[in-house]
Design a protein around this motif. Structure first.
Motif, PDB file in Angstrom:
ATOM      1  N   ARG A  57       8.532 -32.975 -35.723  1.00 54.42           N
ATOM      2  CA  ARG A  57       9.297 -33.020 -36.977  1.00 54.42           C
ATOM      3  C   ARG A  57      10.051 -34.348 -36.997  1.00 54.42           C
ATOM      4  NH1 ARG A  57      12.540 -28.897 -36.436  1.00 54.42           N
ATOM      5  NH2 ARG A  57      11.209 -27.393 -37.530  1.00 54.42           N
ATOM      6  N   LEU A  58       9.842 -35.114 -38.056  1.00 53.09           N
ATOM      7  CA  LEU A  58      10.445 -36.435 -38.190  1.00 53.09           C
ATOM      8  C   LEU A  58      11.366 -36.436 -39.409  1.00 53.09           C
ATOM      9  CD1 LEU A  58      10.597 -39.367 -37.181  1.00 53.09           C
ATOM     10  CD2 LEU A  58       8.665 -39.904 -38.702  1.00 53.09           C
ATOM     11  N   LYS A  59      12.645 -36.821 -39.200  1.00 47.82           N
ATOM     12  CA  LYS A  59      13.630 -36.886 -40.278  1.00 47.82           C
ATOM     13  C   LYS A  59      14.105 -38.324 -40.435  1.00 47.82           C
ATOM     14  CE  LYS A  59      15.518 -32.296 -39.239  1.00 47.82           C
ATOM     15  NZ  LYS A  59      16.768 -31.553 -38.890  1.00 47.82           N
ATOM     16  N   ALA A  60      14.461 -38.682 -41.652  1.00 40.69           N
ATOM     17  CA  ALA A  60      14.942 -40.038 -41.924  1.00 40.69           C
ATOM     18  C   ALA A  60      16.066 -39.980 -42.948  1.00 40.69           C
ATOM     19  CB  ALA A  60      13.811 -40.918 -42.440  1.00 40.69           C
ATOM     20  N   ARG A  61      17.103 -40.790 -42.705  1.00 40.57           N
ATOM     21  CA  ARG A  61      18.194 -40.892 -43.671  1.00 40.57           C
ATOM     22  C   ARG A  61      18.879 -42.241 -43.509  1.00 40.57           C
ATOM     23  NH1 ARG A  61      23.292 -39.487 -41.448  1.00 40.57           N
ATOM     24  NH2 ARG A  61      23.156 -38.680 -39.308  1.00 40.57           N
ATOM     25  N   LEU A  62      19.721 -42.596 -44.451  1.00 42.00           N
ATOM     26  CA  LEU A  62      20.407 -43.882 -44.450  1.00 42.00           C
ATOM     27  C   LEU A  62      21.822 -43.719 -43.926  1.00 42.00           C
ATOM     28  CD1 LEU A  62      19.257 -45.336 -47.895  1.00 42.00           C
ATOM     29  CD2 LEU A  62      18.399 -45.937 -45.630  1.00 42.00           C
ATOM     30  N   LEU A  63      22.315 -44.794 -43.226  1.00 40.25           N
ATOM     31  CA  LEU A  63      23.681 -44.818 -42.729  1.00 40.25           C
ATOM     32  C   LEU A  63      24.395 -45.997 -43.380  1.00 40.25           C
ATOM     33  CD1 LEU A  63      25.913 -43.854 -40.808  1.00 40.25           C
ATOM     34  CD2 LEU A  63      24.954 -45.384 -39.064  1.00 40.25           C
ATOM     35  N   GLN A  64      25.356 -45.686 -44.252  1.00 42.58           N
ATOM     36  CA  GLN A  64      26.103 -46.733 -44.929  1.00 42.58           C
ATOM     37  C   GLN A  64      27.182 -47.287 -44.006  1.00 42.58           C
ATOM     38  OE1 GLN A  64      25.286 -47.937 -47.763  1.00 42.58           O
ATOM     39  NE2 GLN A  64      23.766 -46.384 -48.378  1.00 42.58           N
ATOM     40  N   PRO A  65      27.277 -48.620 -43.830  1.00 45.01           N
ATOM     41  CA  PRO A  65      28.298 -49.220 -42.956  1.00 45.01           C
ATOM     42  C   PRO A  65      29.680 -49.076 -43.571  1.00 45.01           C
ATOM     43  CG  PRO A  65      27.122 -50.928 -44.145  1.00 45.01           C
ATOM     44  CD  PRO A  65      26.423 -49.642 -44.466  1.00 45.01           C
ATOM     45  N   GLU A  66      30.707 -49.150 -42.707  1.00 45.57           N
ATOM     46  CA  GLU A  66      32.078 -49.028 -43.199  1.00 45.57           C
ATOM     47  C   GLU A  66      32.512 -50.272 -43.959  1.00 45.57           C
ATOM     48  OE1 GLU A  66      34.622 -48.090 -39.998  1.00 45.57           O
ATOM     49  OE2 GLU A  66      33.754 -46.115 -39.616  1.00 45.57           O
ATOM     50  N   GLU A  67      32.031 -51.462 -43.527  1.00 43.27           N
ATOM     51  CA  GLU A  67      32.410 -52.684 -44.219  1.00 43.27           C
ATOM     52  C   GLU A  67      31.683 -52.761 -45.550  1.00 43.27           C
ATOM     53  OE1 GLU A  67      31.177 -52.561 -41.299  1.00 43.27           O
ATOM     54  OE2 GLU A  67      32.761 -53.143 -39.885  1.00 43.27           O
ATOM     55  N   ASN A  68      32.394 -53.174 -46.594  1.00 45.66           N
ATOM     56  CA  ASN A  68      31.786 -53.320 -47.915  1.00 45.66           C
ATOM     57  C   ASN A  68      30.815 -54.484 -47.911  1.00 45.66           C
ATOM     58  OD1 ASN A  68      33.312 -51.206 -48.893  1.00 45.66           O
ATOM     59  ND2 ASN A  68      35.015 -52.553 -49.496  1.00 45.66           N
ATOM     60  N   GLY A  69      29.712 -54.282 -48.533  1.00 45.09           N
ATOM     61  CA  GLY A  69      28.734 -55.352 -48.648  1.00 45.09           C
ATOM     62  C   GLY A  69      27.707 -55.344 -47.535  1.00 45.09           C
ATOM     63  N   GLY A  70      27.911 -54.529 -46.487  1.00 40.06           N
ATOM     64  CA  GLY A  70      26.944 -54.467 -45.414  1.00 40.06           C
ATOM     65  C   GLY A  70      25.696 -53.709 -45.819  1.00 40.06           C
ATOM     66  N   LYS A  71      24.585 -54.056 -45.208  1.00 38.54           N
ATOM     67  CA  LYS A  71      23.337 -53.391 -45.525  1.00 38.54           C
ATOM     68  C   LYS A  71      23.248 -52.072 -44.760  1.00 38.54           C
ATOM     69  CE  LYS A  71      20.769 -57.613 -46.576  1.00 38.54           C
ATOM     70  NZ  LYS A  71      19.561 -58.437 -46.272  1.00 38.54           N
ATOM     71  N   PRO A  72      22.689 -51.025 -45.379  1.00 37.03           N
ATOM     72  CA  PRO A  72      22.618 -49.719 -44.714  1.00 37.03           C
ATOM     73  C   PRO A  72      21.628 -49.750 -43.561  1.00 37.03           C
ATOM     74  CG  PRO A  72      21.425 -49.636 -46.791  1.00 37.03           C
ATOM     75  CD  PRO A  72      22.122 -50.975 -46.751  1.00 37.03           C
ATOM     76  N   LEU A  73      21.919 -48.941 -42.577  1.00 35.85           N
ATOM     77  CA  LEU A  73      21.027 -48.756 -41.439  1.00 35.85           C
ATOM     78  C   LEU A  73      20.178 -47.505 -41.645  1.00 35.85           C
ATOM     79  CD1 LEU A  73      23.529 -49.546 -38.538  1.00 35.85           C
ATOM     80  CD2 LEU A  73      21.967 -51.119 -39.706  1.00 35.85           C
TER      81      LEU A  73
END
Length: 867
Positions: A180-196
């Protein structure tokens, strides 16, 4: 050579490039701070030699920069460090699912120990990206592709796929694996950073094996249930069947491949009154109840299947019916040499529950011992299956006023008497339903039921009672109508004599005479009496009708102005609602206008304080007519006219009398009681129906139903036969043009045939004053003798219809045999069609209804001779 990683080492991250880069950055910043401090010291020393103030400012600036940078790199902590980062890191490190954090280009930023263990990586240099691991297999590659596209659109996702071997190249496990493979985005705390991107991969092989094992066991259980030697079905709260096994489907002849859960109910598969038995099983709130019942099921071909069922029902906490489970057992067949006792008992139970009559056995005290299914259905609102377990008294299902009669019948049965009279009664809960009870004594008590004293049979006779009441009302109305018609005929003769005599006296009197006003008053009141007689004829349906094809939209539209004038000076508002595309109807226009006017006047008078009078018209299909549940009315297309008010209403005790002649609720002098009687007669004579519905204090609605007229193919008609033929005989229409002949004199020979001497004498005298030669006869036989004496030298015959010895139609037939062109006028107080149907189709004649005046008689004679 790198030392292999121990098991305890998996508690730490395998790759954590974010933490190492932070440490290097802190060292570089510390070096810069030291260089800045040295520079500040040099600058400070020079400032002492040159300018103290400037150097002081420089020192302050350098010290501020030093503390600022130190606080940023953590060398000097101005605020305490948050522990959330360490907690999150510890959580990811100990998570059992393989977790991988990458940037948007797929470069690894973090991988926990579980990821390394799953993919076979023991050190940071061996960690591989998901693309490297999963692109080797088509199933996993497609799953990864879909998740990557979803992340680009900002959507989370999950995929499950099966591989023939494990993901990790160094894994020792063999065989197919599920992941089972799951994927989601992680938004950085700093504004303007690209999501992981956060990826989680889990080996679910064991979970899948458990699911497949459970599914196989479930399939085996369903297979066992489907092919069990007993039938089974489950139903919902409303009786809808959600599941039935193959055995029951085969017994019922149903195709399981076409069965849709919830598409059929228990009532669809149970025959006869078995549904009443099933519905009588009710559990206590929140509990379950199981009973065994013998009944019949209905096959798809309509045949019955005798079965025994074990029916289990549940009840909700609030007492509402719950779901049910039912086992169906086929009844045992009898042996070759005969039938077993159990089979015979089942056969009796089958007949006992499927009889159309409610049956109950009672003991000597009148307590119910046992009943059949129709009894539970018929008296469901009074007793239930649970009540029967407490042996209720039979008298509880009849009205209190009839209980002494029932007690007497049960006492006679207990005394083993025969020929006990049946009892008609109603239930206490519904007075609109009638039942007939037959009580039979049990002569020989059986060992199985020694307490039985009587067998009670009950049949619902509600429809029979309604038909009896309707028949009685119809017979009463017909009798009253016959009486009214006979009275009207006699009154017409009297009124005709009065009108002719008053006309004769008015011809001789002058307006200045003292008696002239009295003569006018006599004639005026005679005409008023003639109107009442016409209303009686309308009620008895013996008036003359001139039916024509009408559009009720036009009729109501033309009458609207007249009704508005009738409502002027009152607080009653007229609301007319026209139906669209009304079908044509066939009735007498003037008579039907009288119907609407009378109904509107009655509605106005029922609203002394004001209100709304509503006129509605619309088409009704046969199905819509049936929906009214008027048993006397056929299911065919109709046009409906409703006259509704919101006035005082009609009391139920007088509803059956409103159409009777001379019945009125108005004050003396404000009504004759013939209005609704006339309405009833006109509607009936038009082939329609009228039904009042009223509620005291809320208003009344009169519904008039007229049959839809479907025109037949046009038949060429002779010029002049405007009204056509009535029952095959053509009636020459009376001239109704506004310009009547001014010269009403003539010299023709007239034979006047009338059995009423006063009418005959008055008619003869009036016609002679106009110049005619009149011969009179008191009957048809006498008229034939006079014709023979005169050798047929008669220009026209004016004859009454009802006469002794020989009536008018018979006289016409006899005269036409010898004188086929003889002109003939019928004079009668009855309608034309009352006698025209007995005449030959080629018969032509004029018609003058009684009562008539001298001028009317002279006009008819003159124009018939000229025509």
């Amino acid at each position: 050579m790198t030392k292999p990683r121990q098991a305890d080492d998996y508690n730490a991250p395998l790759v954590d490039r974010g933490g190492r880069s932070g440490t290097v950055l802190r060292i570089l910043l510390l070096a810069l701070v030291l260089i800045a401090a040295a520079g500040a010291f040099v600058f400070f020393k020079k400032s002492l030699d040159n300018e103290v103030v400037l150097g002081g400012l420089g020192v302050l600036a350098m010290v501020g920069i030093f503390f600022l940078v130190s606080s940023v790199i953590g060398f000097i902590e101005v605020m305490p460090q948050r522990q959330s980062d360490s907690l999150a890191r510890a959580f990811l490190n100990s998570h059992p699912d393989g977790t991988l954090i990458t940037d948007e280009k797929g470069r690894i930023i973090y991988a926990n120990a579980a990821y390394g263990a799953l993919t076979g990586a023991r050190k940071a240099t061996e960690v591989q990206t998901l693309e490297t691991l999963l692109s080797r297999h088509r199933e996993s590659n497609e799953a990864l592709y879909r998740l990557v596209n979803g992340l680009r659109e900002g959507k989370e996702g999950r995929e499950e796929f099966r591989l023939l071997r494990a993901v990790g190249p160094g894994s020792n496990s063999s065989g197919a694996h599920w992941y089972r493979l799951k994927a989601r985005l992680l938004q950085p705390e700093e504004n303007g950073g690209k999501p992981l991107q956060i990826w989680q991969i889990t080996d679910i092989t064991t979970e899948r094996d458990d699911q497949e094992r459970f599914f196989k066991e479930l399939q085996n259980a369903i297979d066992y249930l489907d092919h069990a030697p007993a039938g089974f079905f489950s139903a919902g709260r409303k009786g809808e069947i959600f599941y039935l096994n193959a055995t029951l489907a085969e017994w019922l002849g149903l195709d399981l491949t076409k069965f849709v859960p919830g598409s059929m109910t228990i009532g669809d598969v149970v025959a006869g009154e078995g549904l009443a038995l099933i519905q009588s099983v009710q559990a206590e709130p929140g509990l379950k109840k199981t009973v065994t019942l013998d009944l019949d099921l209905r096959k798809s071909n309509g045949q019955s299947l005798p079965v025994q069922i074990i029916h289990s029902v549940t009840s909700m906490r609030d007492g509402a019916p719950g779901e049910s489970r039912t086992i169906v057992l086929a009844r045992e067949k009898s042996d070759a040499g005969g039938q077993s006792a159990s089979a015979a008992a089942m056969r009796f139970t089958r007949f006992f529950n499927n009889t159309p009559m409610a049956i109950a056995s009672v003991d000597g005290d009148g307590r119910i011992l046992r009943t059949n299914a129709p009894f539970l259905k018929m008296f469901s609102g009074v007793v239930s299956r649970d009540d029967l377990e407490k042996a209720p008294r039979l008298e509880t299902i009849v009205q209190e006023s009839d209980r002494p009669h029932l007690a007497a019948a049960l006492a006679a049965a207990k005394d083993r008497q025969g020929d006990i009279a049946p009892l008609d009664t109603r239930t206490p809960t519904d007075e609109a339903r009638y039942f007939r009870f037959y009580v039979n004594a049990v002569i020989d008590q059986s060992d199985e039921a020694p307490e039985e004293a009587a067998i009670v049979y009950a049949v619902e006779v509600t429809e029979q009672k309604a038909l009896e009441a309707q028949m009685a009302q119809t017979q009463k109305m017909n009798a009253v109508g016959t009486l009214a018609g006979g009275i009207a005929h006699d009154f017409n003769n009297v009124l005709t004599a009065i009108l002719l005599s008053s006309d004769h006296l008015l011809l001789q009197a002058r307006p200045a005479d003292a008696s002239f006003a009295d003569l006018i008053e006599i004639k005026r009141n005679a005409n008023r009496a003639a109107v009442l007689v016409r209303q009686l004829l309308a009620f008895s349906r013996k008036q003359t009708m001139r039916p024509s094809v009408l559009n009720l939209t036009d009729v109501v539209g033309d009458l609207r102005m007249l009704v508005d004038r009738l409502l002027s000076g009152t607080n009653v508002r007229l609301d007319v609602q026209y139906g669209r595309d009304l079908w044509p109807v066939k009735t007498d226009l003037s008579q039907f206008e009288q119907v609407l006017i009378n109904l509107c006047v009655n509605a106005r008078d029922a609203m002394p304080e004001g209100g709304t009078l509503t006129l509605r018209t619309r088409n009704l299909t046969a199905a819509e007519v049936s929906a009214f549940n008027y048993t006397y009315m056929p299911a065919e297309d109709m046009v409906l006219i409703e006259v509704a008010d919101n006035g005082t209403g009609i009391a139920p005790e007088i509803m059956d009398k409103i159409f009777e002649p001379f019945f009125t609720t108005k004050d003396v002098g404000k009504g004759t009681g013939l209005g609704l009687a006339m309405v009833y007669g006109i509607v009936k004579q038009s082939g329609g129906y009228i039904q009042p519905e009223s509620e005291v204090g809320k208003g009344t609605t009169f519904r008039v139903f007229l049959p839809r007229h479907i025109p037949e193919p046009a038949v060429a008609a002779e010029a002049g036969s405007i009204d056509g033929a009535i029952a095959g005989a053509e009636v020459v229409p009376l001239p109704v043009s506004p310009q009547q002949p001014e010269d009403l004199t003539g010299s023709a020979v007239i034979l006047l045939v009338e059995d009423e001497e006063a009418v005959r004498r008055g008619g003869k005298r009036m016609l002679e004053t106009r110049g005619y030669t009149v011969h009179e006869a008191g009957s048809g036989v006498e008229a034939l003798s006079i014709m023979e004496e005169l050798d047929g030298k008669v220009d026209i015959v004016v004859s009454d219809v009802v006469m002794p010895e020989m009536d008018g139609p018979t006289l016409l037939r006899e005269l036409r045999k010898t004188y086929p062109d003889m002109k003939f006028i019928f004079v009668s107080g009855y309608a034309e069609d009352a006698f025209a149907r007995n005449l030959p189709p080629e018969s032509k004649f004029g018609f003058l209804p009684k009562p008539f005046s001298l001028k009317q008689l002279a006009v008819v004679v003159k124009e018939t001779l000229d025509g």
